[in-house]
Design an enzyme around this catalytic site. Structure first.
Site, PDB file in Angstrom:
ATOM      1  N   LYS A  48      -4.823  -3.174   8.461  1.00  0.00           N
ATOM      2  CA  LYS A  48      -4.052  -4.298   7.911  1.00  0.00           C
ATOM      3  C   LYS A  48      -2.629  -3.845   7.602  1.00  0.00           C
ATOM      4  CE  LYS A  48      -5.863  -3.226   3.286  1.00  0.00           C
ATOM      5  NZ  LYS A  48      -6.812  -3.658   2.241  1.00  0.00           N
ATOM      6  N   ARG A 146     -11.877 -10.737  -7.566  1.00  0.00           N
ATOM      7  CA  ARG A 146     -10.726 -10.939  -6.695  1.00  0.00           C
ATOM      8  C   ARG A 146     -11.236 -11.669  -5.461  1.00  0.00           C
ATOM      9  NH1 ARG A 146      -7.647  -5.866  -3.907  1.00  0.00           N
ATOM     10  NH2 ARG A 146      -9.378  -6.258  -2.490  1.00  0.00           N
ATOM     11  N   TYR A 275      26.240   3.651  -9.134  1.00  0.00           N
ATOM     12  CA  TYR A 275      26.370   2.489 -10.007  1.00  0.00           C
ATOM     13  C   TYR A 275      26.000   2.832 -11.450  1.00  0.00           C
ATOM     14  CZ  TYR A 275      26.782  -0.506  -5.885  1.00  0.00           C
ATOM     15  OH  TYR A 275      27.206  -1.101  -4.721  1.00  0.00           O
ATOM     16  N   MET A 323      20.960   0.179  -2.271  1.00  0.00           N
ATOM     17  CA  MET A 323      20.289  -0.527  -1.179  1.00  0.00           C
ATOM     18  C   MET A 323      20.249   0.312   0.097  1.00  0.00           C
ATOM     19  SD  MET A 323      21.118  -4.203   0.607  1.00  0.00           S
ATOM     20  CE  MET A 323      20.828  -5.177  -0.846  1.00  0.00           C
TER      21      MET A 323
HETATM   22  C1  LIG Z   1      -7.773  -2.647   2.119  1.00  0.00           C
HETATM   23  C2  LIG Z   1      -9.237  -2.827   2.147  1.00  0.00           C
HETATM   24  C3  LIG Z   1     -10.062  -1.772   2.556  1.00  0.00           C
HETATM   25  C4  LIG Z   1      -9.528  -0.394   2.838  1.00  0.00           C
HETATM   26  O1  LIG Z   1      -9.393   0.273   1.612  1.00  0.00           O
HETATM   27  P1  LIG Z   1      -8.771   1.742   1.552  1.00  0.00           P
HETATM   28  O2  LIG Z   1      -8.852   2.132   0.135  1.00  0.00           O
HETATM   29  O3  LIG Z   1      -7.384   1.608   2.057  1.00  0.00           O
HETATM   30  O4  LIG Z   1      -9.600   2.596   2.447  1.00  0.00           O
HETATM   31  C5  LIG Z   1     -11.415  -2.011   2.666  1.00  0.00           C
HETATM   32  N1  LIG Z   1     -11.927  -3.216   2.372  1.00  0.00           N
HETATM   33  C6  LIG Z   1     -11.182  -4.258   1.957  1.00  0.00           C
HETATM   34  C7  LIG Z   1     -11.826  -5.558   1.658  1.00  0.00           C
HETATM   35  C8  LIG Z   1      -9.800  -4.090   1.826  1.00  0.00           C
HETATM   36  O5  LIG Z   1      -9.052  -5.100   1.385  1.00  0.00           O
END
Ligand SMILES: *Cc1c(COP(=O)(O)O)cnc(C)c1O
Length: 395
Positions: A48, A146, A275, A323
């Site tokens: 992802k 969640r 800055y 930046m």
């Molecule tokens: C991001 C995610 C993972 C991977 O978790 P890591 O700690 O990065 O290995 C697995 N399952 C779900 C549902 C996630 O959102």
């Protein structure tokens, strides 16, 4: 191809002397995948957020070549991107809105997570419309509050899923959960989550479902909670070298960032830098300017603490991260424009992603996914691998 010219840990000198460079080390991803695959029944490589910022297709292919059997992403858009790039492995998407176009899942052969009746209906509707079956993983919230199905709605979701199976639109191939406290190894919370997951699986069986892939753990669970392995582990951070438990230096960092010095100046004591003059030189010194800043992913919140590696030595940033630029107080090092500074390293005395996360009060994940598009990207390929010895088919 220029990528094959790139030795591990470094970018070609000519580019590195003029532009900030992010070197993506697929050799490290390959190493990490093999290591994690050895501790998991099956490995789902989670790619992802563009493979945690390192390139979803590259990370996916490398992981599949080195022991991962499946891929996971947050959204169908990410899944479709992988399919359009020709990646054909089993693929699961778990964070789509029920209104998302689930026909993408059906047409591209992507499994979808189902955390609610609305998601189930959406998936079944798309499958019926296309006269196909969609493979789903029922997603039980095991204690994150969640994503996933709240436990009190689980029996109804299982019953509805069984009904959809009977109608021929849906096949429940998996049951998934996610651990809230795996990284901190909170034994009590993890045991409770695991019990909740096991009860959820039992309930699914009682409802007549026969999911063959039970999966609960991510990177931290693979590294520290062998009791949570079940049939599959979904691993993202570990692939790119982030050890969420902080105890496994065996993982290799996969992101290396350098920047060239574009300007130097010698100053006296008491000079305010940047800055608001948040830094003042305490003695005569040399200041070196690097052309990368928060727009490239360096956190402002690391100002006043962060260090970089100059001429083999750790030197502090002077003043606030801007930046587009940062200033390094290089002391009496004979630094010159064109010298290459390691901002994020993967070995030796260089500051690591984890160091930066500590300085910024954040997670290495956030920094990695935030490394900006302005960095020149170089890819160190993974070494060629023999074909896997135990190819396993995702049902
Ligand atoms: C991001 C995610 C993972 C991977 O978790 P890591 O700690 O990065 O290995 C697995 N399952 C779900 C549902 C996630 O959102």
């Amino acid at each position: 191809m220029s990528t094959t010219l790139c030795p591990p840990g470094a970018a070609p000198v000519a580019v590195a002397r003029t532009r900030p460079v992010l070197t993506v080390r697929l050799d490290a991803v390959a190493h990490n995948t093999r290591l994690l695959a050895a501790s998991a029944r099956r490995l789902m490589a989670v790619v992802k957020a563009d493979g945690f910022g390192l390139g979803a297709v590259d990370v996916a292919r490398t992981a599949l070549d080195n022991g991962a059997q499946a891929l996971g992403v947050a959204t169908l858009a990410e899944a479709v991107e992988l399919r359009l790039a020709g990646v054909g492995a089993p693929l699961l998407s778990w964070l789509d809105a029920p209104g998302a176009d689930m026909s993408d899942a059906v047409l591209h052969g992507v499994d979808v997570a189902v955390p609610s009746a609305a998601h189930l209906d959406a998936a079944a509707w798309a499958a019926r419309r296309l006269d196909r079956v969609v493979d789903v993983h029922l997603f039980l919230d095991c204690g994150t509050a969640r994503d996933g199905c709240p436990p009190e709605l689980w029996p109804a979701l299982c019953a509805a899923a069984r009904q959809a199976e009977r109608a021929g639109t849906v096949r429940v191939v998996g049951i998934m959960g996610h651990l809230a406290c795996a990284a901190g190894l909170d034994a009590e919370a993890n045991a409770a989550a695991t019990r909740r997951f096991v009860r959820g699986v039992e309930h699914a069986h009682a409802a007549g479902l026969r999911p063959v892939l039970r999966h609960l753990g991510a990177t931290a669970a693979v590294l520290g909670l062998p009791g949570t392995a079940f049939d599959l582990s979904r691993v993202g951070a570990g692939l790119v070298g982030i050890d969420t438990t902080g105890r496994h230096p065996v993982l290799r960092g996969a992101a290396h960032v350098t920047a060239p010095v574009v300007q130097v100046r010698d100053v006296g004591a008491g000079i305010g830098v940047g800055y608001d003059h948040t830094y003042r030189t305490s003695a005569p010194t040399r200041l070196a300017l690097l052309p990368l800043g928060y727009a490239d992913g360096l956190p402002v919140s690391a100002s006043g603490r962060a260090e970089v590696l100059v001429h083999g030595r750790r030197r502090p940033l002077a003043g606030r991260v801007s930046m587009d630029q940062v200033v390094v107080d290089v002391g009496d090092l004979p630094v010159q424009p064109g010298d290459v500074v390691t901002v994020i390293g993967t070995d030796g005395p260089a500051p690591t992603l984890t160091d930066w996360a500590g300085w910024a009060g954040t997670l290495p994940h956030e920094l990695l996914t935030g490394l900006g598009r302005r960095l020149v990207r170089r890819v160190v390929p993974a070494p060629p691998t023999p074909p896997p010895t135990v190819p396993e088919e995702h049902p």
